[in-house]
Design an enzyme around this catalytic site. Structure first.
Site, PDB file in Angstrom:
ATOM      1  CB  SER A 186      -0.949  -0.045   1.190  1.00  0.00           C
ATOM      2  OG  SER A 186      -1.849   1.005   1.104  1.00  0.00           O
ATOM      3  CG  HIS A 187       0.398   3.690   3.417  1.00  0.00           C
ATOM      4  ND1 HIS A 187      -0.411   2.605   3.653  1.00  0.00           N
ATOM      5  CD2 HIS A 187       1.004   3.978   4.582  1.00  0.00           C
ATOM      6  CE1 HIS A 187      -0.305   2.259   4.918  1.00  0.00           C
ATOM      7  NE2 HIS A 187       0.555   3.072   5.513  1.00  0.00           N
ATOM      8  CG  ASP A 197      -2.813   3.985  -1.298  1.00  0.00           C
ATOM      9  OD1 ASP A 197      -3.599   3.887  -2.273  1.00  0.00           O
ATOM     10  OD2 ASP A 197      -2.766   3.142  -0.390  1.00  0.00           O
ATOM     11  CB  SER A 223      -6.210   5.779   7.331  1.00  0.00           C
ATOM     12  OG  SER A 223      -7.131   4.780   6.919  1.00  0.00           O
ATOM     13  CG  ASP A 261      -2.969  -0.426  -2.223  1.00  0.00           C
ATOM     14  OD1 ASP A 261      -2.816   0.721  -1.764  1.00  0.00           O
ATOM     15  OD2 ASP A 261      -3.663  -1.290  -1.645  1.00  0.00           O
ATOM     16  CG  ASP A 263      -6.207   0.880  -0.772  1.00  0.00           C
ATOM     17  OD1 ASP A 263      -5.288   1.727  -0.721  1.00  0.00           O
ATOM     18  OD2 ASP A 263      -6.214  -0.164  -0.086  1.00  0.00           O
ATOM     19  NE  ARG A 264      -3.874   4.169   3.154  1.00  0.00           N
ATOM     20  CZ  ARG A 264      -3.326   4.333   4.344  1.00  0.00           C
ATOM     21  NH1 ARG A 264      -2.936   5.523   4.739  1.00  0.00           N
ATOM     22  NH2 ARG A 264      -3.167   3.310   5.145  1.00  0.00           N
ATOM     23  CE  LYS A 321      -7.500   2.064   2.482  1.00  0.00           C
ATOM     24  NZ  LYS A 321      -7.112   0.754   2.997  1.00  0.00           N
TER      25      LYS A 321
HETATM   26  C1  VG1 Z   1      -3.729   1.607   8.243  1.00  0.00           C
HETATM   27  C2  VG1 Z   1      -4.924   2.512   8.416  1.00  0.00           C
HETATM   28  C3  VG1 Z   1      -6.207   1.751   8.180  1.00  0.00           C
HETATM   29  C4  VG1 Z   1      -6.159   1.090   6.798  1.00  0.00           C
HETATM   30  C5  VG1 Z   1      -4.922   0.227   6.686  1.00  0.00           C
HETATM   31  C6  VG1 Z   1      -4.754  -0.369   5.308  1.00  0.00           C
HETATM   32  O1  VG1 Z   1      -3.776   0.581   9.207  1.00  0.00           O
HETATM   33  O2  VG1 Z   1      -4.924   3.097   9.685  1.00  0.00           O
HETATM   34  O3  VG1 Z   1      -7.293   2.617   8.293  1.00  0.00           O
HETATM   35  O4  VG1 Z   1      -7.299   0.282   6.601  1.00  0.00           O
HETATM   36  O5  VG1 Z   1      -3.756   1.013   6.963  1.00  0.00           O
HETATM   37  O6  VG1 Z   1      -4.740   0.623   4.334  1.00  0.00           O
HETATM   38  P1  VG1 Z   1      -2.912   0.616  10.553  1.00  0.00           P
HETATM   39  O7  VG1 Z   1      -3.143  -0.713  11.205  1.00  0.00           O
HETATM   40  O8  VG1 Z   1      -1.495   0.845  10.153  1.00  0.00           O
HETATM   41  O9  VG1 Z   1      -3.435   1.766  11.342  1.00  0.00           O
HETATM   42  V1  VG1 Z   1      -3.706   0.473   3.031  1.00  0.00           V
HETATM   43  O10 VG1 Z   1      -4.091   1.693   1.943  1.00  0.00           O
HETATM   44  O11 VG1 Z   1      -2.243   0.475   3.807  1.00  0.00           O
HETATM   45  O12 VG1 Z   1      -4.059  -1.034   2.419  1.00  0.00           O
HETATM   46 CO    CO Z   2      -3.542   1.332   0.121  1.00  0.00          CO
END
Ligand code: VG1
Ligand code: CO
Length: 542
Positions: free
Chosen positions: A112-113, A276, A364, A278, A280-281, A375
């Protein structure tokens, strides 16, 4: 030739908030990715002959693991693999493809990010047939299996030609390499008023979309520039790179600072957005105004009926617990259900499948709807564009009017990244230990009303998820929430979520950090953040 390869378990393959995420060198250990993928397959039943979707965000090591996953899927008896060209599928596109082709499930390769590259992060996530992240009972089974696994199945076959669209075979399995963008773009076109958005661009509406050198580049180019007629260059940093150009593909005010500065400048375009790693954000910034993700969720819910795909109204709204209560007020006005879930998209799946919620969101920068089970960054951007095309007002006016009607939820998140795990765990354990004595105590002038450790009772399947974050609610409705991140790959990240509700429109123009200054102090007094982490300020403020 089917090969059964002997292996030994790794002890650290516990999926976090969103799949297994580790540094690339960890994934590059012999058998590491194979063990996890086999543990996923060993935890599933009834997939023989069925389809598996495989794709990732294009980060370093993506192509290698895609090849491994294809061979292992064939060896384990899947009948068909549907793979994005070049091994690419954004997370929401993968979710859509799983649903569209009625696949058994999918493997999404992404961290992801988190940054990418030979020494940065990689990840693997399994999604089920509804297109959404596997629920906890599946991820727990995968982890249990990973601790005892002693063999995996693969084939001795040459690499699949990932760049050629069309059908190939691997062992007894068909591999279909598909265009990663077209199915998704068609879905977006079915939900939103493309002619109205096109007309708005024609009238001179200016926007910048920052793909952050990550997966959404090709999607944004096709949808915004080719289909909606936005000028070439509207999508910036639109070529996906395996290391995201050395940046964090995290669309927040720290890592998308250039976009933020542009949007605050005198010559700012009308609308700025980013996504981000992947896809989804989403980050939404109007000319001169950053829209917090929590506010964005509320605003989108309040205005969704302006888009053709949502004109029938919403069935309900769901948000993660740390997300602000701004959307709750919209749900109340609409007279629809409001659901509060733990952090992570996997908890929304049941509500969406059951038709209880239409729109979901997280603080987030995650927003989405029942069109997929993830998302969806570009979806949020397009819904905003649809709203803007229908209302023809500046983002700022829309946001300020929303606050006037519903009140403003001042909101900020303070992250303390790469804190020593022991210190972070100690902080949380001590907080848990004193939940009972907090009510009635005063911190930075604020009196605690209630304090608890959030537990979620899924209204659809009855499952219970405990220890999902410490909530401290103050008299008057303000709150702070403490949680440890479940997506990091080194040390621990402490997240402190801070929220204050302000009904009085005359008080809506305060700078956020100032508006919640007393809560920030209270959070530190309650948890001893500075003293325990040795940090005098957060690493990231969003
Ligand atoms: C974070 C965010 C959460 C989101 C998750 C995956 O998780 O807070 O809201 O669903 O990332 O998003 P954490 O456990 O680090 O707080 V992504 O775009 O990283 O797949
Ligand atoms: Co993501």
């Amino acid at each position: 030739m089917l090969k059964t390869v002997a292996t030994k378990p790794f002890s650290d393959q516990k999926p976090g908030t969103s799949g297994l995420r580790k540094k690339v060198p960890v994934f590059q250990q012999p058998n590491y990715a194979e063990n996890f993928i086999q543990s996923v397959f060993d935890s599933l039943e009834g997939f023989a002959g069925k389809a598996l979707v495989i794709g990732g965000d294009g980060r370093f090591y993506n192509r290698e693991v895609i090849q491994t996953a294809i061979r292992m899927a064939a060896a384990n008896g899947f009948g068909r693999a549907i793979v994005g060209q070049g091994g690419i599928l954004s997370t929401p596109a993968a979710s859509h493809v799983i649903r569209k082709f009625k696949a058994f499930g999918g493997l999404i390769l992404s961290a992801s990010h988190n940054p990418g590259g030979p020494h940065e992060d990689f990840g693997i996530k399994y999604n089920i047939g509804n297109g959404g992240p596997a629920p906890e009972k599946v991820t727990e089974a995968v982890f249990a299996r990973s601790k005892v696994i002693d063999r995996y199945l693969t084939l001795d076959t040459p690499d699949v030609a990932l760049d050629i669209i069309g059908t190939q075979t691997v062992g007894g399995m068909t591999v279909e390499v598909i265009d990663p963008v077209s199915d998704y773009a068609a879905l977006m076109e079915s939900l939103f008023d493309f002619p109205a958005i096109r007309a708005m661009f024609k009238d001179g509406f200016r926007m910048v979309f920052d793909a952050m050198h990550a997966v959404t580049g090709p999607y944004a180019k096709e949808i915004l520039e080719n289909r909606l007629g936005a000028p070439a260059g509207t999508a910036r940093n639109a070529t996906p790179l395996p290391d995201f150009g050395g940046h964090h593909p995290d669309p927040n005010l720290v890592h998308a600072k250039e976009l933020y500065d542009l949007m605050m400048s005198a010559d700012a375009p009308d609308f700025g957005a980013a996504s981000d790693g992947d896809g989804d954000r989403n980050l939404i910034i109007g000319k001169g105004i950053f829209v917090t993700p929590s506010d964005s969720l509320a605003l989108l819910a309040a205005n969704a009926h302006l888009a053709p795909g949502y004109k029938a109204g919403l069935k309900g709204i769901a948000r993660s617990m740390p997300t602000s209560a701004a959307a709750d007020r919209v749900a109340e006005k609409l007279g629809v259900g409001m659901y509060e879930t733990p952090t992570g998209w996997k908890f929304f799946g049941n509500l969406l499948d059951a038709g209880m919620a239409t729109i979901c969101g997280e603080e987030s920068a995650g927003t989405g709807s029942d069109h997929v089970r993830e998302k969806d960054g570009l979806w949020a951007v397009l819904l905003w564009l649809n709203v803007l095309a229908a209302r023809r007002q500046p983002v700022k006016d829309i946001v300020v009017a929303h606050w006037r009607e519903f009140g403003r939820n001042y909101y900020t998140r303070h992250d303390y990244e790469e804190v020593e795990s022991e210190a972070a765990n100690g902080l949380m354990a001590d907080l848990r230990g004193k939940l009972g004595v907090l009510p009635g105590l005063k911190f930075a002038g604020l009196v605690v009303e209630t304090a608890d450790d959030f537990a979620y009772h899924d209204p659809v399947d009855g499952s219970v998820s405990r220890n999902q974050g410490i909530r401290v609610l103050f008299q008057g409705g303000s709150r702070v929430v403490f949680r440890l991140s479940g997506t990091g790959t080194s040390g621990a990240t402490l997240r402190v979520y801070i929220e204050r509700y302000e009904p009085d429109a005359a008080q809506h123009g305060i700078e956020t950090q100032e508006a919640v200054a007393d809560l920030i102090r209270a959070a530190d007094e309650i948890a001893g953040i500075a003293q325990r982490t040795g940090r005098d300020r957060p690493s990231v403020i969003t």
